[in-house]
Design an enzyme around this catalytic site. Structure first.
Site, PDB file in Angstrom:
ATOM      1  N   MET A  33       1.065  -0.956   0.099  1.00 10.61           N
ATOM      2  CA  MET A  33       0.057  -0.001  -0.009  1.00 10.61           C
ATOM      3  C   MET A  33       1.441   1.118   0.481  1.00 10.61           C
ATOM      4  SD  MET A  33      -3.278  -0.714   2.331  1.00 10.61           S
ATOM      5  CE  MET A  33      -3.180  -0.697   3.569  1.00 10.61           C
ATOM      6  N   GLY A  34       2.029   0.938  -0.364  1.00  7.03           N
ATOM      7  CA  GLY A  34       3.385   1.933  -0.699  1.00  7.03           C
ATOM      8  C   GLY A  34       3.716   2.967   0.737  1.00  7.03           C
ATOM      9  N   LEU A  36       6.533   3.104   1.734  1.00  4.62           N
ATOM     10  CA  LEU A  36       7.442   2.438   1.894  1.00  4.62           C
ATOM     11  C   LEU A  36       8.573   2.757   2.952  1.00  4.62           C
ATOM     12  CD1 LEU A  36       7.566   1.370  -1.807  1.00  4.62           C
ATOM     13  CD2 LEU A  36       6.418   0.221  -0.131  1.00  4.62           C
ATOM     14  N   GLY A  39      10.664  -1.854   6.632  1.00  3.70           N
ATOM     15  CA  GLY A  39       9.846  -3.227   6.330  1.00  3.70           C
ATOM     16  C   GLY A  39       9.615  -3.912   5.530  1.00  3.70           C
ATOM     17  N   HIS A  40       9.273  -2.789   4.239  1.00  2.02           N
ATOM     18  CA  HIS A  40       9.211  -3.352   3.292  1.00  2.02           C
ATOM     19  C   HIS A  40      10.565  -3.597   2.533  1.00  2.02           C
ATOM     20  CE1 HIS A  40       5.702  -0.859   3.493  1.00  2.02           C
ATOM     21  NE2 HIS A  40       4.812  -1.644   3.032  1.00  2.02           N
ATOM     22  N   GLY A 150       4.222 -10.588   4.202  1.00  2.00           N
ATOM     23  CA  GLY A 150       5.316 -10.516   5.163  1.00  2.00           C
ATOM     24  C   GLY A 150       3.699 -11.177   6.851  1.00  2.00           C
ATOM     25  N   ASP A 153       1.594  -9.457   9.311  1.00  2.00           N
ATOM     26  CA  ASP A 153       0.353  -9.644   8.634  1.00  2.00           C
ATOM     27  C   ASP A 153       0.053 -10.930   8.285  1.00  2.00           C
ATOM     28  OD1 ASP A 153      -0.398  -7.201   8.433  1.00  2.00           O
ATOM     29  OD2 ASP A 153       1.506  -6.743   7.015  1.00  2.00           O
ATOM     30  N   GLN A 156      -3.317 -12.268   7.317  1.00  2.00           N
ATOM     31  CA  GLN A 156      -3.704 -12.267   5.632  1.00  2.00           C
ATOM     32  C   GLN A 156      -2.703 -13.330   4.924  1.00  2.00           C
ATOM     33  OE1 GLN A 156      -2.898  -7.963   4.238  1.00  2.00           O
ATOM     34  NE2 GLN A 156      -0.961  -8.660   3.338  1.00  2.00           N
ATOM     35  N   SER A 189       3.665   1.082   8.400  1.00  2.00           N
ATOM     36  CA  SER A 189       3.350   2.466   7.570  1.00  2.00           C
ATOM     37  C   SER A 189       2.160   3.526   8.401  1.00  2.00           C
ATOM     38  CB  SER A 189       2.706   1.643   6.083  1.00  2.00           C
ATOM     39  OG  SER A 189       3.159   1.556   5.719  1.00  2.00           O
TER      40      SER A 189
HETATM   41  P1  AMP Z   1       1.510  -3.103   3.550  1.00  2.00           P
HETATM   42  O1  AMP Z   1       2.075  -1.869   2.000  1.00  2.00           O
HETATM   43  O2  AMP Z   1       1.856  -3.283   5.038  1.00  2.00           O
HETATM   44  O3  AMP Z   1       0.180  -3.360   3.236  1.00  2.00           O
HETATM   45  O4  AMP Z   1       2.844  -3.639   3.204  1.00  2.00           O
HETATM   46  C1  AMP Z   1       2.544  -5.101   2.005  1.00  2.00           C
HETATM   47  C2  AMP Z   1       3.679  -5.888   2.281  1.00  2.00           C
HETATM   48  O5  AMP Z   1       4.713  -6.004   3.085  1.00  2.00           O
HETATM   49  C3  AMP Z   1       2.470  -7.418   3.313  1.00  2.00           C
HETATM   50  O6  AMP Z   1       3.127  -8.777   2.621  1.00  2.00           O
HETATM   51  C4  AMP Z   1       3.482  -7.410   4.854  1.00  2.00           C
HETATM   52  O7  AMP Z   1       2.919  -7.810   5.669  1.00  2.00           O
HETATM   53  C5  AMP Z   1       4.961  -6.739   3.764  1.00  2.00           C
HETATM   54  N1  AMP Z   1       5.546  -5.982   5.021  1.00  2.00           N
HETATM   55  C6  AMP Z   1       5.133  -4.762   6.391  1.00  2.00           C
HETATM   56  N2  AMP Z   1       5.761  -4.514   7.174  1.00  2.00           N
HETATM   57  C7  AMP Z   1       5.925  -5.585   7.479  1.00  2.00           C
HETATM   58  C8  AMP Z   1       7.137  -5.675   8.230  1.00  2.00           C
HETATM   59  N3  AMP Z   1       7.887  -5.254   9.558  1.00  2.00           N
HETATM   60  N4  AMP Z   1       7.976  -7.160   7.930  1.00  2.00           N
HETATM   61  C9  AMP Z   1       8.183  -7.900   7.016  1.00  2.00           C
HETATM   62  N5  AMP Z   1       6.693  -7.040   6.046  1.00  2.00           N
HETATM   63  C10 AMP Z   1       6.232  -6.472   6.368  1.00  2.00           C
END
Ligand code: AMP
Length: 284
Positions: A33-34, A36, A39-40, A150, A153, A156, A189
Site C-alpha cells: 500500500m506504499g 514504503l 520493513g518492506h 510479510g 500480517d 492475511q 507504515s
Molecule cells: P503494506 O504496505 O502494509 O500492505 O505491506 C505490504 C507487504 O509488506 C505485506 O505483505 C506486509 O505483510 C509486508 N510488511 C509490511 N511491514 C512488514 C514488516 N515489518 N515485516 C515484514 N513484512 C512486512
C-alpha cells in the site's frame, strides 16, 4: 540509475506481463500500500532474487477499509517510494487508479468462509474480503509466478495461501519473516502516526510476545494463563486499548487452550488512535 517503469493502466500491466511470460521470464510480485519503509525492503530484495522481473504494486485499497477507518488519511508518498524502489532495482511499479481497478458497476468479491472469522476479522468484518478481492485482481493483472507477503500480517498470509489453493492460482506464495526496529517494534507504515510517548507504549506488543515465549519455554502450556499475563503487561502501558490477544492454530486460526504443539500468538492493540498488530509462533 536503474530504469524503472511506472505502469498505471491495468491493461498495460497485463500486456507487459504477457510479454515477459512469452519470453520465459519469471515474474516476482510484492503487493504493497506504499509509504514504503525498511520493513518492506527485505521483501523487495527477496523478490529481486526470486524473479527475472520484479513488480511492486502501490495501491491503498478502498474495499478493505470500513468507513470509520483511515483510508483517506493512510500515509502516502509516491515520490519517496519511487526513489526507494529505483534503488532496489525494481523493474515495474504498478500504480493503478482506483477508478480503473474498481470500474463503475463493480460487484464481484472473493470471500473465505472461516479464516476471516478469527483475529482481525472479528473487529474488521469487511477487511479480508477486501484483501482477498484486491489480491485476486492484482494476481490477474500482474500475472506473477511468485508473490511475497510479510508474516507480520499473518492472517492475511494464511488467507492468501488458502485462497491461492482453493482457486487454483498457479502462483507460489512466499511468506517473509517480520522485520523489526532494533528495539523489537514491528515496522509498519502506521508507526508514523505514533507520538514519541506512544512509540514507547507500542513496544508493549513485542514485549508481551517475548514474555509469552519465555513462559511457554519454561513449561507453561495453559493458553489462558499466557494471554492473561500479556493483557496485564500491555495494560500497564498508557494509551493502550487491546482489541484481541489470541493463541491459536497457525493454519486454521482456531483458538488453542493448551500449547502442546507450535501455536500462533497474535494480538492487535490500539495505541492512541493507531491500530498495531504483531504475532509470534510459540513452541512448547
Ligand atoms: P503494506 O504496505 O502494509 O500492505 O505491506 C505490504 C507487504 O509488506 C505485506 O505483505 C506486509 O505483510 C509486508 N510488511 C509490511 N511491514 C512488514 C514488516 N515489518 N515485516 C515484514 N513484512 C512486512
Amino acid at each position: 540509475m536503474h530504469d524503472i517503469k511506472v505502469i498505471i493502466r491495468t491493461t498495460e500491466m497485463q500486456e507487459y506481463s504477457e510479454r515477459m511470460r512469452s519470453v520465459g521470464k519469471t515474474i516476482a510480485f510484492v503487493p504493497t500500500m506504499g509509504f514504503l519503509h525498511e520493513g518492506h525492503l527485505p521483501l523487495i530484495k527477496e523478490g529481486r532474487k526470486l524473479g527475472d522481473n520484479l513488480v511492486v504494486s502501490i495501491f491503498v485499497n478502498p474495499s478493505q477499509f470500513s468507513p470509520e477507518e483511515d483510508f483517506e488519511s493512510y500515509p502516502r508518498n509516491f515520490d519517496n517510494d519511487l526513489k526507494l524502489l529505483q534503488k532496489e532495482g525494481v523493474d515495474v511499479i504498478f500504480y493503478p487508479d482506483k477508478n480503473d481497478l474498481y470500474q463503475d458497476g463493480f460487484q464481484t468479491y472473493v470471500e473465505l468462509e472461516n479464516l476471516p472469522k478469527h483475529l482481525c476479522g472479528i473487529s474488521r468484518p469487511i477487511f479480508f474480503q477486501g484483501v482477498a478481492t484486491v489480491v485476486t485482481k492484482l494476481f490477474n493483472i500482474v500475472k506473477p509466478h511468485i508473490a511475497i507477503f510479510g508474516r507480520k500480517d499473518y492472517q492475511q498470509l494464511v488467507i492468501i495461501r488458502r485462497m491461492a489453493r482453493d482457486l487454483n492460482f498457479d502462483i507460489k506464495i512466499v511468506g517473509f519473516p517480520t522485520v523489526r526496529e532494533p528495539d523489537g517494534l514491528a515496522m509498519s507504515s502506521r508507526n508514523t502516526y505514533l507520538t514519541p510517548e506512544q512509540r514507547i507504549n507500542a513496544l508493549s506488543l513485542y514485549k508481551s510476545l517475548k514474555q509469552s515465549k519465555k513462559l511457554v519455554e519454561s513449561g507453561i502450556k495453559d493458553a489462558k494463563r499466557i494471554i492473561d499475563a500479556a493483557y496485564t503487561l500491555i495494560k500497564s502501558h498508557p494509551e493502550t486499548v487491546i482489541d484481541y490477544i489470541a493463541i491459536c492454530d497457525p493454519e486454521t486460526l482456531a483458538d488453542m487452550e493448551t500449547i502442546d504443539r507450535p501455536a500462533l500468538m497474535a494480538l492487535a492493540v490500539n495505541v492512541g488512535k493507531t491500530r498495531l498488530i504483531d504475532n509470534m509462533i510459540l513452541k512448547p
